[in-house]
Design a protein around this motif. Structure first.
Motif, mmCIF file in Angstrom:
data_model
loop_
_atom_site.group_PDB
_atom_site.id
_atom_site.type_symbol
_atom_site.label_atom_id
_atom_site.label_comp_id
_atom_site.label_asym_id
_atom_site.label_seq_id
_atom_site.Cartn_x
_atom_site.Cartn_y
_atom_site.Cartn_z
ATOM 1 N N VAL A 24 0.657 -1.101 -0.016
ATOM 2 C CA VAL A 24 -0.053 -0.005 -0.075
ATOM 3 C C VAL A 24 0.966 1.135 0.168
ATOM 4 N N ALA A 25 0.649 2.073 -1.157
ATOM 5 C CA ALA A 25 1.769 3.338 -1.270
ATOM 6 C C ALA A 25 0.635 4.397 -1.924
ATOM 7 N N PRO A 26 1.047 5.652 -1.545
ATOM 8 C CA PRO A 26 0.647 6.790 -1.911
ATOM 9 C C PRO A 26 0.381 6.619 -3.725
ATOM 10 N N ALA A 27 -0.606 6.951 -4.200
ATOM 11 C CA ALA A 27 -1.016 6.664 -5.723
ATOM 12 C C ALA A 27 0.107 7.904 -6.478
ATOM 13 N N GLN A 28 0.388 7.777 -7.655
ATOM 14 C CA GLN A 28 1.218 8.751 -8.230
ATOM 15 C C GLN A 28 0.280 9.612 -8.985
ATOM 16 N N GLU A 29 0.686 10.518 -9.675
ATOM 17 C CA GLU A 29 -0.130 11.538 -10.281
ATOM 18 C C GLU A 29 -1.237 11.196 -11.239
ATOM 19 N N ASN A 36 -5.067 12.046 -1.173
ATOM 20 C CA ASN A 36 -4.959 11.039 -0.675
ATOM 21 C C ASN A 36 -5.360 9.505 -1.307
ATOM 22 N N ALA A 37 -4.981 9.449 -2.483
ATOM 23 C CA ALA A 37 -5.472 8.090 -3.245
ATOM 24 C C ALA A 37 -4.109 7.337 -2.712
ATOM 25 N N PHE A 38 -4.429 5.984 -2.917
ATOM 26 C CA PHE A 38 -3.380 4.875 -2.741
ATOM 27 C C PHE A 38 -3.490 3.894 -3.714
#
Length: 137
Positions: A24-29, A36-38
């Motif tokens: 689980v990681a923060p989503a890219q652009e 706060n998308a992951f």
């Protein structure tokens, strides 16, 4: 007797996914510019999620195989399935489809989402493009 469905909060789902060995990681652009998308990954597959206004999980990008760091779409051409990203297209193998199906099931289970009958039977494609019906009105 029908079971009651419990709606899990977004934070509960994130902690549950982390406990089930999802990355689980923060989503890219590319995550539709949602704050706060992951991005969650497992088995070589990924999906992007965010918190919905009601506090549950909102699926931003459907599960797909990761090609060159991008989540690909599953394309069905009638005779074979393919994974297609913006720059690359590869044939889908049985192992790819099995991994995508397992990933989707585990993600839906963690999020408390409803599993549809046709999705439970096997992997469903994002796009169906049969050459025999191409160009018909």
């Amino acid at each position: 007797m029908a079971k009651k469905s419990s709606h899990r909060t977004f934070n509960d789902v994130l902690s549950l996914l982390g406990g089930q060995r999802f990355d689980v990681a923060p989503a890219q652009e590319g995550a539709k510019r949602v704050p706060n998308a992951f991005q969650v990954r497992k088995y070589g597959c990924a999906a992007e999620i965010a918190a919905a206004p009601d506090g549950t999980v909102l699926l931003l990008a459907r599960p797909g195989w990761v090609l060159n760091g991008e989540i690909s779409r599953l394309l069905d051409r009638g005779y074979q399935k393919f994974f297609k990203s913006s720059k690359l297209e590869i044939p889908a193998t049985a192992d790819h489809l099995r991994a995508l199906h397992d990933f989707s099931e585990e993600l839906n289970e963690a999020a408390g989402a409803t599993t549809l009958y046709n999705e439970a039977l096997g992997t469903t494609s994002d796009v169906y493009n049969y050459d025999r019906v191409k160009g018909r009105a």
